[in-house]
Design an enzyme around this catalytic site. Structure first.
Site, PDB file in Angstrom:
ATOM      1  N   ASN A   1     -11.645   2.953  11.101  1.00  0.00           N
ATOM      2  CA  ASN A   1     -10.469   2.652  11.919  1.00  0.00           C
ATOM      3  C   ASN A   1     -10.148   3.869  12.774  1.00  0.00           C
ATOM      4  O   ASN A   1      -9.928   4.955  12.238  1.00  0.00           O
ATOM      5  CB  ASN A   1      -9.246   2.357  11.031  1.00  0.00           C
TER       6      ASN A   1
ATOM      7  N   SER B   1     -13.791   6.695  -3.419  1.00  0.00           N
ATOM      8  CA  SER B   1     -14.285   6.842  -2.048  1.00  0.00           C
ATOM      9  C   SER B   1     -15.553   7.677  -2.059  1.00  0.00           C
ATOM     10  O   SER B   1     -15.513   8.854  -2.388  1.00  0.00           O
ATOM     11  CB  SER B   1     -13.209   7.534  -1.196  1.00  0.00           C
TER      12      SER B   1
ATOM     13  N   CYS C   1     -10.247  14.926   4.814  1.00  0.00           N
ATOM     14  CA  CYS C   1     -11.485  14.219   5.180  1.00  0.00           C
ATOM     15  C   CYS C   1     -11.578  14.128   6.701  1.00  0.00           C
ATOM     16  O   CYS C   1     -10.584  13.898   7.391  1.00  0.00           O
ATOM     17  CB  CYS C   1     -11.522  12.829   4.559  1.00  0.00           C
TER      18      CYS C   1
ATOM     19  N   HIS D   1     -18.578   7.302   0.509  1.00  0.00           N
ATOM     20  CA  HIS D   1     -18.838   7.597   1.936  1.00  0.00           C
ATOM     21  C   HIS D   1     -20.214   8.152   2.301  1.00  0.00           C
ATOM     22  O   HIS D   1     -20.514   8.301   3.477  1.00  0.00           O
ATOM     23  CB  HIS D   1     -17.783   8.546   2.523  1.00  0.00           C
TER      24      HIS D   1
ATOM     25  N   CYS E   1       0.865  -1.174   0.000  1.00  0.00           N
ATOM     26  CA  CYS E   1       0.000   0.000   0.000  1.00  0.00           C
ATOM     27  C   CYS E   1       0.904   1.226   0.000  1.00  0.00           C
ATOM     28  O   CYS E   1       1.686   1.420   0.930  1.00  0.00           O
ATOM     29  CB  CYS E   1      -0.893  -0.034   1.236  1.00  0.00           C
TER      30      CYS E   1
ATOM     31  N   CYS F   1      -2.030  15.068   3.296  1.00  0.00           N
ATOM     32  CA  CYS F   1      -3.036  15.148   2.229  1.00  0.00           C
ATOM     33  C   CYS F   1      -3.780  16.469   2.356  1.00  0.00           C
ATOM     34  O   CYS F   1      -4.192  16.843   3.448  1.00  0.00           O
ATOM     35  CB  CYS F   1      -4.018  13.984   2.323  1.00  0.00           C
TER      36      CYS F   1
ATOM     37  N   GLY G   1      -2.308  10.467   1.153  1.00  0.00           N
ATOM     38  CA  GLY G   1      -2.411  11.375   0.012  1.00  0.00           C
ATOM     39  C   GLY G   1      -3.496  11.018  -0.983  1.00  0.00           C
ATOM     40  O   GLY G   1      -4.059   9.924  -0.957  1.00  0.00           O
ATOM     41  N   GLU G   2      -3.797  11.983  -1.842  1.00  0.00           N
ATOM     42  CA  GLU G   2      -4.799  11.801  -2.894  1.00  0.00           C
ATOM     43  C   GLU G   2      -4.055  11.680  -4.228  1.00  0.00           C
ATOM     44  O   GLU G   2      -3.504  12.662  -4.730  1.00  0.00           O
ATOM     45  CB  GLU G   2      -5.765  13.000  -2.891  1.00  0.00           C
TER      46      GLU G   2
ATOM     47  N   SER H   1      -6.941   4.429  -5.587  1.00  0.00           N
ATOM     48  CA  SER H   1      -8.116   4.911  -4.863  1.00  0.00           C
ATOM     49  C   SER H   1      -8.130   6.436  -4.871  1.00  0.00           C
ATOM     50  O   SER H   1      -7.164   7.075  -4.475  1.00  0.00           O
ATOM     51  CB  SER H   1      -8.081   4.392  -3.424  1.00  0.00           C
TER      52      SER H   1
HETATM   53  N1  SAH Z   1      -7.002   9.650  -0.933  1.00  0.00           N
HETATM   54  C1  SAH Z   1      -7.506   8.447  -1.469  1.00  0.00           C
HETATM   55  C2  SAH Z   1      -6.662   7.234  -1.155  1.00  0.00           C
HETATM   56  C3  SAH Z   1      -6.122   7.116   0.241  1.00  0.00           C
HETATM   57  S1  SAH Z   1      -7.267   6.790   1.512  1.00  0.00           S
HETATM   58  C4  SAH Z   1      -8.943   8.230  -1.047  1.00  0.00           C
HETATM   59  O1  SAH Z   1      -9.399   8.929  -0.154  1.00  0.00           O
HETATM   60  O2  SAH Z   1      -9.592   7.390  -1.637  1.00  0.00           O
HETATM   61  C5  SAH Z   1      -7.686   5.078   1.230  1.00  0.00           C
HETATM   62  C6  SAH Z   1      -9.042   4.674   1.822  1.00  0.00           C
HETATM   63  O3  SAH Z   1      -8.996   4.717   3.261  1.00  0.00           O
HETATM   64  C7  SAH Z   1     -10.161   5.599   1.400  1.00  0.00           C
HETATM   65  O4  SAH Z   1     -11.262   4.889   0.954  1.00  0.00           O
HETATM   66  C8  SAH Z   1     -10.459   6.320   2.685  1.00  0.00           C
HETATM   67  O5  SAH Z   1     -11.766   6.787   2.721  1.00  0.00           O
HETATM   68  C9  SAH Z   1     -10.194   5.271   3.714  1.00  0.00           C
HETATM   69  N2  SAH Z   1     -10.062   5.818   5.069  1.00  0.00           N
HETATM   70  C10 SAH Z   1      -9.584   7.027   5.437  1.00  0.00           C
HETATM   71  N3  SAH Z   1      -9.641   7.168   6.776  1.00  0.00           N
HETATM   72  C11 SAH Z   1     -10.178   6.037   7.279  1.00  0.00           C
HETATM   73  C12 SAH Z   1     -10.465   5.577   8.587  1.00  0.00           C
HETATM   74  N4  SAH Z   1     -10.206   6.318   9.677  1.00  0.00           N
HETATM   75  N5  SAH Z   1     -11.001   4.345   8.729  1.00  0.00           N
HETATM   76  C13 SAH Z   1     -11.254   3.574   7.648  1.00  0.00           C
HETATM   77  N6  SAH Z   1     -10.973   3.950   6.381  1.00  0.00           N
HETATM   78  C14 SAH Z   1     -10.453   5.174   6.193  1.00  0.00           C
HETATM   79 FE1  SF4 Z   2      -6.806  12.458   1.761  1.00  0.00          FE
HETATM   80 FE2  SF4 Z   2      -7.934  10.099   1.151  1.00  0.00          FE
HETATM   81 FE3  SF4 Z   2      -7.436  10.784   3.730  1.00  0.00          FE
HETATM   82 FE4  SF4 Z   2      -9.368  12.041   2.377  1.00  0.00          FE
HETATM   83  S1  SF4 Z   2      -9.293   9.852   2.926  1.00  0.00           S
HETATM   84  S2  SF4 Z   2      -7.813  13.022   3.664  1.00  0.00           S
HETATM   85  S3  SF4 Z   2      -8.480  12.129   0.352  1.00  0.00           S
HETATM   86  S4  SF4 Z   2      -5.927  10.419   2.132  1.00  0.00           S
END
Ligand code: SAH
Ligand code: SF4
Length: 347
Positions: A294, A218, A117, A220, A106, A113, A163-164, A195
């Site tokens: 998580n 993603s 979020c 949500h 991964c 980032c 990161g994104e 992702s």
């Molecule tokens: N930035 C991209 C990829 C990295 S995050 C994105 O957001 O898709 C990878 C995945 O982990 C995403 O689906 C994100 O929503 C999820 N994620 C982020 N924080 C989380 C958390 N606290 N618990 C479970 N999944 C989480």
């Molecule tokens: Fe960035 Fe993905 Fe985390 Fe959102 S979930 S803050 S886009 S790494």
């Protein structure tokens, strides 16, 4: 930004550089094999390259792969998380997941980032900088070197770390193309999953790459108002536009799109919201990946109880939307989805 590394260059760029130095074309092939197949760790060891060329390479293309720092292991699960120190003092985390024959790395694409979020530890640490193509690929190569000792290989790469990826599009795609190159690391395009939080121009651009990569989006939330609360960037691209871009990706590649949905207790985990999600996705070539939240320090959410997770999934399945619950891996070592973060060392 740090100086250019040999891992920042594509095969044609490396070839052009070496022929520009008056080297025969097969030198690029040799160097590429050392870098990407034999996983060299210095120019010194590239004994079939002339000394003069090795010296010039050392002077012009800095061979300084990220230095591994703290390593955390969950021996029972086989999950490993490594802290990698970058040349400029920043640091990132990368994770190796073992599942059956799969060895999945991964990778991160940014230090922190900028999306922020609400439920994500990476987003909460803020944004430091983009990673270079070489720094992205280095995370895979780090684990590839580790696995080589036991005769194993990296079988899959998921771009789901810090990161994104679509806010660092060019570097991410270059790293993937380099890892995919048949003369080097040779990992098939279908072994990669990217992702994105739903950066529409990135999805549309990926559709035009002509690569059979797996795409995960993603989502949500089933409606824009809640999605905007959880994912600030969603204000730029409403769900309707994200789904239209995903449809374009399916049309271009024939690949099924995965929708990720972090389940947050009392926020987005009700049966009615599951039905809303099903309405959005039914009839699409889609798969839903439910990710029970998580926890990470400072994040004001709870993971729903298991029956609630199952009920959400059942609502989707009943409406013909394929859904699985992502088994949380690496959570004990804070290597789970959304748990990666690095404090800025010493500054
Ligand atoms: N930035 C991209 C990829 C990295 S995050 C994105 O957001 O898709 C990878 C995945 O982990 C995403 O689906 C994100 O929503 C999820 N994620 C982020 N924080 C989380 C958390 N606290 N618990 C479970 N999944 C989480
Ligand atoms: Fe960035 Fe993905 Fe985390 Fe959102 S979930 S803050 S886009 S790494």
């Amino acid at each position: 930004m740090s100086a250019l590394s040999p891992y920042d260059l594509s095969y044609p760029e490396l070839e052009e550089l070496l022929t520009g130095w008056g080297e025969p074309p097969y030198r690029a092939r040799q160097l590429w094999t050392w870098l990407w197949r034999r996983l060299a760790t210095s120019y010194q060891g590239m004994t079939d390259l002339p000394k003069g060329l090795r010296a010039r390479l050392a002077a012009e293309l800095l061979f300084d792969p990220p230095r591994p720092g703290a390593l955390q292991l969950d021996a029972e699960e086989g999950t490993e998380k490594v802290l990698l120190h970058l040349a400029d003092g920043e640091a990132i985390e990368a994770v190796l997941l073992r599942e059956g024959d799969r060895r999945t790395v991964c990778v991160s694409t940014q230090v922190g980032c900028p999306v922020g979020c609400a439920f994500c530890a990476t987003g909460n640490m803020g944004f430091r900088r983009d990673l270079s193509p070489g720094e992205i690929a280095a995370q895979v190569l780090h684990f590839a070197r580790r696995l080589r000792g036991s005769g194993e290989r990296v079988s899959h790469v998921v771009v789901m770390g810090m990161g994104e990826p679509f806010l660092n599009y060019a570097a991410t795609l270059k790293a993937i193309r380099n890892l995919n190159h048949p003369r080097g690391f040779g990992l098939g395009a279908r072994r990669f999953t990217l992702s994105t939080v739903g950066v529409v121009p990135g999805i549309l651009r990926l559709a035009r790459e002509g690569l059979q990569l797996n795409l995960a989006i993603s989502l949500h939330a089933p409606e824009d108002a809640l999605r905007e609360e959880l994912v600030p960037l969603a204000r730029s691209w409403p769900i309707r536009e994200v789904l239209a871009a995903a449809d374009a990706y399916v049309a271009a590649t024939g690949r099924r799109v995965t929708y990720e949905y972090v389940l947050l207790a009392g926020v987005n985990d009700s049966p009615a919201q599951a039905r809303g999600l099903a309405r959005l996705l039914s009839g699409r070539l889609a798969h839903v990946n439910l990710i029970p939240f998580n926890p990470a320090p400072g994040l004001p959410f709870q993971r729903p109880a298991w029956p609630r997770v199952e009920a959400f999934r059942r609502e989707l399945l009943r409406r013909g939307v394929d859904a699985t619950v992502r088994r949380s891996r690496g959570v004990r070592i804070r290597a789970g989805c959304g748990q990666l973060r690095t404090r800025h060392p010493g500054r």
